[in-house]
Scaffold this active site. Structure first.
Site, PDB file in Angstrom:
ATOM      1  N   CYS A 136       0.840  -1.206   0.000  1.00 47.39           N
ATOM      2  CA  CYS A 136       0.000   0.000   0.000  1.00 47.39           C
ATOM      3  C   CYS A 136       0.875   1.255   0.000  1.00 47.39           C
ATOM      4  O   CYS A 136       1.444   1.607   1.039  1.00 47.39           O
ATOM      5  CB  CYS A 136      -0.922  -0.009   1.216  1.00 47.39           C
ATOM      6  SG  CYS A 136      -1.892   1.494   1.376  1.00 47.39           S
ATOM      7  N   CYS A 139      -0.481   4.085   2.266  1.00 47.08           N
ATOM      8  CA  CYS A 139      -0.279   3.871   3.708  1.00 47.08           C
ATOM      9  C   CYS A 139       1.184   4.068   4.098  1.00 47.08           C
ATOM     10  O   CYS A 139       1.479   4.650   5.138  1.00 47.08           O
ATOM     11  CB  CYS A 139      -0.663   2.456   4.120  1.00 47.08           C
ATOM     12  SG  CYS A 139      -2.116   1.797   3.339  1.00 47.08           S
ATOM     13  N   ASP A 140       2.111   3.565   3.287  1.00 45.05           N
ATOM     14  CA  ASP A 140       3.503   3.460   3.725  1.00 45.05           C
ATOM     15  C   ASP A 140       4.489   4.368   2.989  1.00 45.05           C
ATOM     16  O   ASP A 140       5.644   4.476   3.397  1.00 45.05           O
ATOM     17  CB  ASP A 140       3.979   1.999   3.569  1.00 45.05           C
ATOM     18  CG  ASP A 140       3.134   1.050   4.404  1.00 45.05           C
ATOM     19  OD1 ASP A 140       2.666   1.477   5.480  1.00 45.05           O
ATOM     20  OD2 ASP A 140       2.935  -0.093   3.987  1.00 45.05           O
TER      21      ASP A 140
END
Ligand code: NAP
Length: 327
Positions: A136, A139-140
């Site tokens: 992701c 997200c990261d």
């Protein structure tokens, strides 16, 4: 939600397909509940930008999923945050057993549980998950600011997320196993214009290597020449497709060889009253607008099904007045 409560429809999954099914179920005056194990939104909620949902030229996935949720809640849809254990088909009604042991019954069930990112299945992948390996970018990506990363895959997700990572990181290697991308033309054109992205074709990742600080490099093999080399990266973003969560489909529900649930054009499975929509369903393309439209179709079809299935509450018979009543 009371124990063993009877619903008209139980919707499992709170992504675009499930929430749209919820909106249409409420509009059809069905007694409906949506069960979602995490936060509603599904995969869309973790998508950086959405540029192809009609009416929105550019909206973040999070904002779009919030709009779906607010819309469903505006109609008063009951949303329960629980994990579903099993779906158990019946004759008069179907049941959903939650992980907490509770059982909910309904005349119809709409499964909108999507799926999850597929793994590469190479050494070092699982060990380094969260230590440099990610599925992701939204997200990261932040953790890799000004670092060098690689993206594996050649579909829409890989190219979209490579473009996103190029804005944050120092350099992005886009590694694809063939010599042409599966992704849409517009993304391919954008990739070519992004100077921070270096494309590596005909190449597979054979191992993810790490040191004390997490991921250090990836081992690569050229599929044409068999040449092997090592590439230093601190992050490995894997976007090699999607596996549907078809394990939730009850025994007897037909699926494709790749695990997608087969339905008719009403999104109904081979078990009457059980529907499958969105990324779980075998369909032509995986798009938010398609997931939403399938949620709509299934809810409309479920309403018809419930109407036919539900024991009818008939108005009390009007007693004919005796012929001589007024006399
Ligand atoms: P996808 O379209 O299935 O693409 C997966 C990619 O990973 C392919 O390029 C595939 O290579 C590669 N791949 C698969 N297994 C591999 C392996 N073991 N090793 C190396 N490479 C491997 O998956 P996706 O990109 O996640 O997209 C899923 C669906 O969502 C698609 O229908 C897509 O159009 C849709 N989507 C749409 C949007 C959008 O419209 N904005 C955004 C994201 C996703 P090959 O090409 O050689 O098979």
């Amino acid at each position: 939600m009371a124990r063993n409560e009877m619903y008209d429809v139980i919707i499992i999954g709170g992504g675009p397909a499930g929430l749209t099914a919820g909106i249409y179920a409420m509009r059809a005056a069905l007694k409906a509940v949506l069960i979602e194990k995490g936060l509603p939104g599904g995969q869309v909620a973790i998508t950086k930008g959405v540029e192809n949902y009609p009416g929105f030229i550019d909206i973040s996935g999070f904002d779009l999923s919030e709009k779906f949720l607010q819309h469903a809640m505006w109609y008063g849809l009951e949303i329960v945050q629980q994990e579903v254990g099993t779906v158990e088909p019946g004759i008069d009604f179907h049941s959903v057993r939650l992980e907490n042991g509770q059982v909910l019954n309904a005349y119809s069930i709409i499964m909108a549980v999507g799926g999850k990112a597929r793994r590469l299945d190479v050494p070092g992948e699982i060990d380094n998950f969260g230590k440099g390996v990610s599925y992701c970018a939204t997200c990261d990506g932040f953790f890799f600011r000004n670092k060098t990363v690689c993206v594996v895959g050649g579909g829409d997700t890989a190219l979209e997320d490579a473009l996103y990572l190029a804005k944050i990181t120092e350099r992005v290697y886009l590694i694809h196993r063939r010599d042409e991308f599966r992704a849409s033309r517009i993304l391919q054109q954008r990739i070519l214009l992004e100077p921070k992205i270096e494309i590596i074709l005909d190449t597979v990742v054979t191992e993810i290597k790490s040191g004390e600080q997490g991921v250090r490099s990836v081992a690569l093999r050229n599929t044409q020449t068999s040449e092997e080399k090592e590439l230093e990266v601190e992050g490995v973003f894997i976007f090699v497709g999607f596996s549907p969560h078809s394990s939730l489909a009850p025994i007897g529900v037909k699926t494709s060889t790749t695990g997608y649930v087969l339905t008719d054009d009403k999104c109904e499975t081979n078990i009457p009253g059980i529907f499958a929509v969105g990324d779980l369903r075998q369909n032509y393309a995986k798009q938010i607008v398609i997931a939403a439209s399938e949620g709509c179709i299934a809810a409309l079809a479920a309403a018809r099904y419930v109407e036919a299935k539900k024991p009818q509450v008939r108005p009390a018979a009007v007693q004919p007045e005796p012929a001589n009543a007024s006399r």
